[in-house]
Design a protein around this motif. Sequence first.
Motif, PDB file in Angstrom:
ATOM      1  N   LEU A 336       0.820  -1.204   0.000  1.00 23.16           N
ATOM      2  CA  LEU A 336       0.000   0.000   0.000  1.00 23.16           C
ATOM      3  C   LEU A 336       0.855   1.255   0.000  1.00 23.16           C
ATOM      4  O   LEU A 336       0.466   2.280  -0.570  1.00 23.16           O
ATOM      5  N   ASP A 337       2.017   1.184   0.615  1.00 22.25           N
ATOM      6  CA  ASP A 337       2.910   2.340   0.663  1.00 22.25           C
ATOM      7  C   ASP A 337       3.324   2.749  -0.744  1.00 22.25           C
ATOM      8  O   ASP A 337       3.338   3.946  -1.081  1.00 22.25           O
ATOM      9  N   VAL A 338       3.654   1.767  -1.584  1.00 23.22           N
ATOM     10  CA  VAL A 338       4.047   2.051  -2.970  1.00 23.22           C
ATOM     11  C   VAL A 338       2.838   2.490  -3.792  1.00 23.22           C
ATOM     12  O   VAL A 338       2.904   3.470  -4.545  1.00 23.22           O
ATOM     13  N   ILE A 339       1.722   1.767  -3.648  1.00 28.17           N
ATOM     14  CA  ILE A 339       0.513   2.101  -4.411  1.00 28.17           C
ATOM     15  C   ILE A 339       0.037   3.507  -4.066  1.00 28.17           C
ATOM     16  O   ILE A 339      -0.376   4.275  -4.947  1.00 28.17           O
ATOM     17  N   LEU A 340       0.116   3.859  -2.782  1.00 27.82           N
ATOM     18  CA  LEU A 340      -0.327   5.188  -2.360  1.00 27.82           C
ATOM     19  C   LEU A 340       0.520   6.273  -3.019  1.00 27.82           C
ATOM     20  O   LEU A 340      -0.007   7.298  -3.448  1.00 27.82           O
ATOM     21  N   PHE A 341       1.813   6.037  -3.092  1.00 26.48           N
ATOM     22  CA  PHE A 341       2.683   7.033  -3.720  1.00 26.48           C
ATOM     23  C   PHE A 341       2.273   7.264  -5.171  1.00 26.48           C
ATOM     24  O   PHE A 341       2.133   8.414  -5.620  1.00 26.48           O
ATOM     25  N   VAL A 342       2.054   6.187  -5.920  1.00 24.98           N
ATOM     26  CA  VAL A 342       1.623   6.298  -7.317  1.00 24.98           C
ATOM     27  C   VAL A 342       0.275   7.002  -7.389  1.00 24.98           C
ATOM     28  O   VAL A 342       0.040   7.884  -8.235  1.00 24.98           O
ATOM     29  N   PHE A 343      -0.614   6.631  -6.494  1.00 20.79           N
ATOM     30  CA  PHE A 343      -1.959   7.204  -6.454  1.00 20.79           C
ATOM     31  C   PHE A 343      -1.905   8.710  -6.210  1.00 20.79           C
ATOM     32  O   PHE A 343      -2.617   9.488  -6.859  1.00 20.79           O
ATOM     33  N   LEU A 344      -1.052   9.150  -5.282  1.00 21.52           N
ATOM     34  CA  LEU A 344      -0.957  10.572  -4.965  1.00 21.52           C
ATOM     35  C   LEU A 344      -0.367  11.371  -6.119  1.00 21.52           C
ATOM     36  O   LEU A 344      -0.777  12.513  -6.367  1.00 21.52           O
ATOM     37  N   VAL A 345       0.592  10.788  -6.818  1.00 16.14           N
ATOM     38  CA  VAL A 345       1.166  11.464  -7.981  1.00 16.14           C
ATOM     39  C   VAL A 345       0.090  11.655  -9.055  1.00 16.14           C
ATOM     40  O   VAL A 345      -0.086  12.751  -9.609  1.00 16.14           O
ATOM     41  N   LEU A 346      -0.649  10.581  -9.352  1.00 15.45           N
ATOM     42  CA  LEU A 346      -1.730  10.671 -10.332  1.00 15.45           C
ATOM     43  C   LEU A 346      -2.816  11.627  -9.865  1.00 15.45           C
ATOM     44  O   LEU A 346      -3.371  12.398 -10.655  1.00 15.45           O
ATOM     45  N   ASN A 347      -3.092  11.597  -8.565  1.00 17.44           N
ATOM     46  CA  ASN A 347      -4.103  12.470  -7.987  1.00 17.44           C
ATOM     47  C   ASN A 347      -3.712  13.934  -8.174  1.00 17.44           C
ATOM     48  O   ASN A 347      -4.539  14.782  -8.513  1.00 17.44           O
ATOM     49  N   GLY A 348      -2.425  14.225  -7.960  1.00 19.10           N
ATOM     50  CA  GLY A 348      -1.953  15.588  -8.135  1.00 19.10           C
ATOM     51  C   GLY A 348      -2.095  16.075  -9.564  1.00 19.10           C
ATOM     52  O   GLY A 348      -2.432  17.229  -9.817  1.00 19.10           O
ATOM     53  N   ILE A 349      -1.853  15.162 -10.519  1.00 21.92           N
ATOM     54  CA  ILE A 349      -1.980  15.515 -11.939  1.00 21.92           C
ATOM     55  C   ILE A 349      -3.446  15.692 -12.330  1.00 21.92           C
ATOM     56  O   ILE A 349      -3.833  16.689 -12.951  1.00 21.92           O
ATOM     57  N   LEU A 350      -4.278  14.716 -11.940  1.00 20.88           N
ATOM     58  CA  LEU A 350      -5.694  14.751 -12.316  1.00 20.88           C
ATOM     59  C   LEU A 350      -6.442  15.899 -11.665  1.00 20.88           C
ATOM     60  O   LEU A 350      -7.379  16.455 -12.238  1.00 20.88           O
ATOM     61  N   SER A 351      -6.030  16.274 -10.449  1.00 25.60           N
ATOM     62  CA  SER A 351      -6.744  17.336  -9.734  1.00 25.60           C
ATOM     63  C   SER A 351      -6.643  18.674 -10.460  1.00 25.60           C
ATOM     64  O   SER A 351      -7.457  19.570 -10.246  1.00 25.60           O
ATOM     65  N   ILE A 352      -5.640  18.810 -11.335  1.00 24.63           N
ATOM     66  CA  ILE A 352      -5.487  20.035 -12.119  1.00 24.63           C
ATOM     67  C   ILE A 352      -6.714  20.255 -12.994  1.00 24.63           C
ATOM     68  O   ILE A 352      -7.126  21.387 -13.248  1.00 24.63           O
ATOM     69  N   PHE A 353      -7.333  19.138 -13.431  1.00 27.93           N
ATOM     70  CA  PHE A 353      -8.462  19.234 -14.346  1.00 27.93           C
ATOM     71  C   PHE A 353      -9.815  19.268 -13.630  1.00 27.93           C
ATOM     72  O   PHE A 353     -10.852  19.357 -14.270  1.00 27.93           O
ATOM     73  N   VAL A 354      -9.790  19.185 -12.287  1.00 23.12           N
ATOM     74  CA  VAL A 354     -11.034  19.258 -11.528  1.00 23.12           C
ATOM     75  C   VAL A 354     -11.263  20.705 -11.146  1.00 23.12           C
ATOM     76  O   VAL A 354     -10.499  21.284 -10.378  1.00 23.12           O
TER      77      VAL A 354
END
Length: 360
Positions: A336-354
């Motif tokens: 989960l530690d690794v998955i969370l890191f990937v998730f947060l990076v994607l979240n930061g990118i996607l949130s730009i479009f929200v």
Amino acid sequence: MVFCLLVQLYFSLFVHLKLANVKINQVNEQQQQAISVIICARNEAENLKQFLPHILSQNYPNFEVIVVNDRSWDGTADILEKFEKSFSHLKVVTVADGDKFIAGKKFAVTMGIKAASNEWLVFTDADCEPASTNWLAEMQPPYNENTALLLGYSPYFKRKSLINVLIRFETFFTAVNYLSFALKGMPYMGVGRNMAYKKSLFFKNKGFAAHMHIPSGDDDLFVNANANSINTEIRIHPESHVWSEPKTSLFAYLRQKKRHFGAGKMYKSKHKFILSAQIIIQFAFYVLGITLLFFPSTLYIALGIFGFSILIRSFIYPKLLKRLNYGELRWWFPILDVILFVFLVLNGILSIFVKKVQWK
């Protein structure tokens, strides 16, 4: 990569470990001063029916519950009217459309604070359920008169979905960070689902005036501006927890995080530096480590550093997961530690479009 590891271990061993080892004492019966609980509700009829009775039925001798009905049209007013007939300590404040032409939760919170009869204010949300009937006893004014602000903890309910696991794991790390730094004498945020402060602190510092234009921040920006090493304590006893309903879709979660990112820009400079450093170091650690895996001469060195990092962190965070009511996730921590890191990076990118960031 070694430098990143050392910085990473500093946060783990000298900040977060403090929370893992701190002694948790149940708050004894003290003076039990009067408390005002404040809940802001916008179209929360179903949640109020389910969760408000748990707030109103707290095992505490002297408290009132103030629910601010913020421009609701879903029957919230009818639900609150029924509760008022059964609970004399419930006070309803109604914000009508067009009131001073101000919209947003901060205006509703301000109206609730103005209506409060007591100095000590405890905050939660309409979709929250205290872990026990002793929640208010745990969040009551401390012995120390210098304490003007209490930071509580609010885990999310478990649901059967991957997004739920990620949201709960991300919320866990957010809580570990702000609670640990508060213990270290550097409080920088809190969550409105479970926190308390003095009414006089709010008005002395002009409430939300400095950031009224930001859609979020009624909790973390207020704490960031007003908390310090002298006036702030934390509460993490299991009976002090407040459970909350998590977002159920990725889009709803991204919209929530977008609001949080907007508030984070107004943190004090030292807090922004520390939080940014944590993210950048973590990002650099993984990028450098993955890069080194492609070279035969550094493959085993990179694997060794990765393994050492996971080993040390596995002695700290599973213990914290258990302490903070996410015990079932501790067995999956390294993954989960690794998955969370990937998730947060994607979240930061996607949130730009929200784009939509208003409250409700």
